[in-house]
Design a protein around this motif. Sequence first.
Motif, mmCIF file in Angstrom:
data_model
loop_
_atom_site.group_PDB
_atom_site.id
_atom_site.type_symbol
_atom_site.label_atom_id
_atom_site.label_comp_id
_atom_site.label_asym_id
_atom_site.label_seq_id
_atom_site.Cartn_x
_atom_site.Cartn_y
_atom_site.Cartn_z
ATOM 1 N N TYR A 218 -3.928 9.232 -15.363
ATOM 2 C CA TYR A 218 -2.926 8.232 -15.914
ATOM 3 C C TYR A 218 -3.497 7.664 -17.239
ATOM 4 C CZ TYR A 218 -0.885 7.573 -11.240
ATOM 5 O OH TYR A 218 -0.549 7.629 -10.122
ATOM 6 N N SER B 32 -7.582 12.825 -8.731
ATOM 7 C CA SER B 32 -7.221 13.621 -9.858
ATOM 8 C C SER B 32 -5.786 13.085 -10.499
ATOM 9 C CB SER B 32 -6.924 15.307 -9.506
ATOM 10 O OG SER B 32 -5.790 15.241 -8.562
ATOM 11 N N GLU B 33 -4.941 12.611 -9.728
ATOM 12 C CA GLU B 33 -3.772 12.061 -10.287
ATOM 13 C C GLU B 33 -4.126 10.687 -10.706
ATOM 14 O OE1 GLU B 33 0.606 10.710 -8.583
ATOM 15 O OE2 GLU B 33 -0.588 12.076 -7.147
ATOM 16 N N ARG C 166 -3.150 8.074 -3.586
ATOM 17 C CA ARG C 166 -2.991 8.973 -4.441
ATOM 18 C C ARG C 166 -4.297 9.728 -4.651
ATOM 19 N NH1 ARG C 166 1.442 6.830 -8.603
ATOM 20 N NH2 ARG C 166 2.584 5.903 -7.186
#
Length: 85
Positions: A83, A78-79, A75
């Motif tokens: 979290y 940035s993703e 992923r």
Amino acid sequence: MTGSEAEKEILGHITEMINQEKDLRDRLARQEIDEPTEHARLARLETELDRCWDLLRQRRARMEAGQDPGAANVRPASEVEGYLS
């Protein structure tokens, strides 16, 4: 590549990056690099480590769910960095 081979490869990459982190800290202690350089490199390594751990968790979750672990994808930083713990 089998699931266990892929997992070993990911874990090997994680180990390599952990060793790089230790090396950076040692080099800073020996004053071979300056603190801003160490922090910048550590930040990049930590982001890449987070992405590898995320991929490993995805693969394991897919295996537990009876799905193809090979369908897990790395992923974007940035993703992963967004979290919450």
